[in-house]
Enzyme design. Structure first.
Site, short mmCIF file in Angstrom:
data_model
loop_
_atom_site.label_atom_id
_atom_site.label_comp_id
_atom_site.label_asym_id
_atom_site.label_seq_id
_atom_site.Cartn_x
_atom_site.Cartn_y
_atom_site.Cartn_z
N ASP A 1 3.72 23.71 -12.78
CA ASP A 1 4.19 24.83 -13.47
C ASP A 1 5.68 24.76 -13.64
OD1 ASP A 1 3.99 27.00 -15.09
OD2 ASP A 1 3.59 28.44 -13.84
N GLU B 1 8.18 22.85 -17.55
CA GLU B 1 6.74 22.78 -17.31
C GLU B 1 6.75 21.12 -17.42
OE1 GLU B 1 4.98 26.71 -19.47
OE2 GLU B 1 5.36 24.88 -20.56
N ASP C 1 -1.15 25.66 -16.73
CA ASP C 1 -1.33 26.98 -17.77
C ASP C 1 -0.59 26.89 -19.11
OD1 ASP C 1 1.11 28.19 -17.19
OD2 ASP C 1 0.34 28.80 -15.08
N ASP D 1 3.20 27.88 -9.45
CA ASP D 1 3.88 29.36 -10.15
C ASP D 1 4.67 29.80 -9.11
OD1 ASP D 1 4.51 31.36 -12.41
OD2 ASP D 1 3.98 32.61 -10.51
N HIS E 1 11.49 53.22 -26.78
CA HIS E 1 12.59 53.16 -27.35
C HIS E 1 13.62 53.76 -26.67
CE1 HIS E 1 12.88 57.04 -29.15
NE2 HIS E 1 11.39 56.88 -29.51
N GLU F 1 5.24 56.47 -34.27
CA GLU F 1 4.91 57.47 -33.80
C GLU F 1 4.02 58.54 -34.45
OE1 GLU F 1 4.44 59.46 -31.18
OE2 GLU F 1 6.25 59.71 -30.28
#
Length: 446
Positions: free
Chosen positions: A9, A50, A75, A124, A250, A326
Site C-alpha cells: 500500500d 502505491e 487495494d 496500510d 459549510h 438545503e
C-alpha cells in the site's frame, strides 16, 4: 514451487503531499510475516507511493525466495489493473515505476488481486508509520513498528449484520447480539489469554458497526487472514470496504451567527470572512488526513466555496449534486425563529409537530427533503462503492443522513447540534446497513 503473498500500500497526505509506502511478505500457509518494508518518500501522489510499495514488496520476495510464485494483493484498483495488463498506463510518472516492478520477478510468477482497504490493514499501517516518521524528520524503523499486531488483534471479528432498509442501521444492536450468540462454539479461542474481555468488547463493537475508539478518518478496519476463513461465528467473511460519506457543513455566512433560516429559497449568501477561515481550517485538516477520494457539493454558493477550499488542497474536482441543497424555508427565509413564531405561529407549530408540514409560503417539508436526500444518497452510493467521499452540504441534509443511519425518528432532527464547518461521517455497507462514525467534529476549528 513455494507460494508467497505480498500485500502493499502507499499513501499521500495531500495527493500530492508527504507520502510513504508499506509492504509485507506473508507465508499463506502459516500466516507468518516474513518481511516488512516501509519508507517515507517525500512529496508524491498516492499512486506513486502505491507503486513504490509494490516494488518494495516484490524486491523483498526476490531476496527471500526468487523462484516463488507470488500473489500481490493491493487495494489500489489502478495498480492492480495496470500491472495485470488490463488498463493502459498513460501517466508519465507511472510508466517507469510499472516497468521497474515488472522487471523484479518473471511475469509468469506474479499474479495480482484487488482487495478492499480493510483487508490490507497491515501494509496500510506500515505506510502510515512511514509517513509519521517522515513528519518527525526520521525514516521508518522496524523496531518501532506495531503494524504486525493488527493482523492478530483484528482477525476474524466481522460478522455480517442483519439486513435492513438501505442506509438504516437500526439493526446494529441485533448484529452485536447475533455475534455474541454465535461466539459460543469458539468462545475459548475468542477469549483465551490475558485481556480477553477487552478483545471481546471491541469485537462486539466491531460487529455492531461501532469502532472501539472513534477515529475521524474511520472506516471499519479488519485485517486480512491469508488462510481460508471460517464461514460462521467471529470468523465470518467481512462485508468489504464500506462507502464512507464524510459530511461537511459549510462555513458561516452573515446569517449563521444570527441563527436565521437560510435555505435554498433565499438569497444564497456567500461565506463570511469567518466562514472563509473555517473553510481553510477544515481543508487543512482533511488534507492532513489524506483519505478523501472525491468531493461533491450542494449547488448553493456557501457550500461550493467551502468545497473548493478543500479541493484546492487535495487536487480534486468539485462535483455538484442538486439533492444536497438545503431545505426551502419558503416565507421564513432570512427570519429568526422568534420572528417566525411571531408572524406564522400556527404554521411553525405544525412544522415542529409533523415532518409532513411545510414552512409558510410553499417551502419544503422535512418529509420532502428526506425523499430528496435519500435519492441523492443512493445515487452517490452506487457511484462510489468502497470510496471515501466528502459531501459538502447543509444542516438538514447532514442531520437527515445521520438520522437514517441511526434508524431514528424524524423528530431526531431537532435533537442534534451541528456547527458551521463541522465534520460528521457515515459508513455504508454492502448489505444496506450503515454506521455513524462521527458527529459534529469541530476540533479543526480550535
Amino acid at each position: 514451487m513455494r507460494r508467497l503473498v505480498v500485500e502493499a500500500d502507499g499513501g499521500s497526505r495531500g495527493n500530492p503531499g508527504p507520502a510513504g509506502y508499506g509492504a509485507v511478505v506473508i507465508d499463506p500457509v502459516s500466516g507468518e510475516t516474513l518481511a516488512e518494508r516501509a519508507e517515507y518518500i517525500g512529496v508524491a501522489t498516492n499512486n506513486v507511493a502505491e507503486y513504490k510499495g509494490l516494488i518494495a514488496g516484490l524486491t523483498a520476495v526476490r531476496e527471500l525466495a526468487p523462484d516463488a510464485s507470488v500473489t500481490v494483493r493491493m487495494d489500489s484498483k489502478l495498480v492492480v489493473e495496470q500491472m495485470s495488463g488490463r488498463w493502459k498506463i498513460k501517466h508519465p510518472d507511472m510508466k517507469p515505476l510499472a516497468a521497474e516492478a515488472a522487471r523484479i520477478l518473471p511475469g509468469a510468477q506474479v499474479a495480482y488481486e484487488w482487495i478492499p482497504r480493510e483487508r490490507n490493514k497491515h501494509a496500510d499501517r506500515l505506510a502510515n508509520e512511514a509517513m509519521d516518521a517522515g513528519k518527525r524528520g526520521e525514516q521508518w524503523s522496524p523496531s518501532a513498528s506495531s503494524a504486525a499486531l493488527d493482523r492478530g488483534a483484528a482477525r476474524a471479528l466481522a460478522v455480517p449484520p442483519p439486513a435492513g432498509p438501505p442506509g438504516d442501521a437500526a439493526a446494529g444492536a441485533a448484529a452485536a447480539r447475533a455475534a455474541l450468540a454465535g461466539a459460543g462454539a469458539g468462545a475459548g479461542a475468542a477469549s483465551a489469554g490475558a485481556g480477553s474481555g477487552v478483545r471481546d468488547r471491541d469485537a462486539a463493537r466491531a460487529a455492531a458497526g461501532t469502532p472501539a475508539a472513534l477515529d475521524t478518518t474511520a472506516v471499519v478496519e479488519a485485517s486480512h487472514e491469508t488462510r481460508p476463513a471460517p464461514t460462521a461465528g467471529w470468523g465470518a467473511p467481512d462485508l468489504g470496504t464500506p462507502a464512507t460519506f464524510v459530511l461537511l457543513r459549510h462555513g458561516e455566512t452573515a446569517l449563521t451567527p444570527q441563527k436565521r433560516f437560510s435555505g435554498s429559497g433565499g438569497t444564497d449568501p456567500e461565506l463570511s470572512p469567518a466562514g472563509l477561515r473555517q473553510a481553510e481550517a477544515v481543508a487543512a485538516a482533511l488534507a492532513a488526513r489524506g483519505t478523501i477520494q472525491a468531493i461533491i457539493s450542494s449547488p448553493l454558493k456557501r457550500c461550493r466555496q467551502t468545497a473548493q477550499a478543500v479541493a484546492d488542497r487535495l487536487g480534486l474536482d468539485v462535483l455538484v449534486d442538486e439533492g444536497l441543497r438545503e431545505t426551502d424555508f419558503g416565507a421564513w427565509e432570512g427570519l429568526t425563529f422568534a420572528e417566525v413564531k411571531e408572524r406564522h405561529p400556527e404554521d411553525l407549530e405544525a412544522w415542529l409537530a409533523s415532518p409532513k408540514a411545510a414552512p409558510t409560503g410553499g417551502g419544503e417539508s422535512f418529509a420532502a427533503v428526506t425523499r430528496r436526500v435519500t435519492a441523492a444518497r443512493d445515487r452517490l452510493l452506487s457511484r462510489h462503492q468502497g470510496r471515501t467521499v466528502l459531501l459538502v452540504t447543509h444542516v438538514t441534509p447532514v442531520k437527515t443522513l445521520v438520522r437514517l443511519a441511526l434508524g431514528a425518528p424524524p423528530e431526531a432532527l431537532f435533537r442534534m447540534e451541528l456547527s458551521a464547518a463541522s465534520l460528521s461521517a457515515v459508513a455504508y455497507y454492502a448489505d444496506g446497513n450503515a454506521s455513524l462514525r462521527l458527529l459534529n467534529d469541530t476540533s479543526h476549528l480550535r
